[in-house]
Design an enzyme around this catalytic site. Structure first.
Site, PDB file in Angstrom:
ATOM      1  CG  ASP A   2      -2.019  -1.027   1.174  1.00 48.63           C
ATOM      2  OD1 ASP A   2      -2.374  -1.457   0.061  1.00 48.63           O
ATOM      3  OD2 ASP A   2      -2.523  -1.400   2.235  1.00 48.63           O
ATOM      4  CG  ASP A  14      -6.520  -1.480  -1.774  1.00 48.08           C
ATOM      5  OD1 ASP A  14      -6.713  -2.692  -2.000  1.00 48.08           O
ATOM      6  OD2 ASP A  14      -5.691  -1.055  -0.953  1.00 48.08           O
TER       7      ASP A  14
END
Length: 177
Positions: A118, A134
């Site tokens: 991330d 995402d």
């Protein structure tokens, strides 16, 4: 025309997964340990190894999340294959392609790295760090809900039934996508 649609969707799927994976590769190589402020105090690139799920829930359950990811990927393929290739479903077909790309992008990370990379961080609101896959998943889930409420009726989703029922033959040249 259907073959072209399948081919186009497959090409876009590969491109979307490549965008996700290349961005994560870049972050692992250049941002790890060295956050990059894109907009001071608002948005930055910040390396984070997410060994859980969305917002960090289920931390350390990588094997379980990998199984769930693969299951969801199979469900999305099932939905794509069963969905009629008519203009009425064009937006849902594209949404499914993006959802598949998001699921595949994060599954690749879990499978080969043991975590999801991330890196997108909205500092202004202290939002949990996320990635491009995402984004695909979140935006498409939101669009699916909006379309299900505003555009489609319950019987428009009859193709999802596990019972093999003959759908009316609505495939005409002018109605194909």
């Amino acid at each position: 025309m259907k073959r072209f649609t399948y081919f186009l969707h497959a090409i876009v799927l590969v491109i979307l997964v490549l965008i996700d994976q290349i961005s994560k590769y870049f972050v692992r190589g250049y941002v790890k340990g060295n956050p990059v402020s894109v907009w001071e105090g608002v948005f930055s690139l910040y390396y984070h190894e997410n060994r859980g799920s969305v917002w960090g829930i289920l931390q350390g359950k990588v094997d379980f999340l990998l199984i769930v990811s693969i299951f969801l990927f199979v469900v999305l393929i099932y939905v794509y294959v069963r969905m009629p290739k008519q203009k009425q479903y064009a937006s849902l077909l594209w949404i499914d392609v993006f959802l598949l790309a998001g699921a595949l992008g994060n599954t690749i990370d879990r499978l080969f790295l043991g975590y999801v990379t991330d890196f997108l961080y909205f500092e202004l609101i202290n939002f949990p760090i996320f990635n491009i896959a995402d984004c695909y998943i979140t935006v498409c889930a939101f669009l699916t809900i909006i379309l299900a409420v505003t555009k489609y009726k319950d019987d428009d989703f009859a193709f999802l039934s596990l019972k093999r029922k003959e759908m009316p033959d609505a495939d005409t040249k002018s109605d194909e996508i």
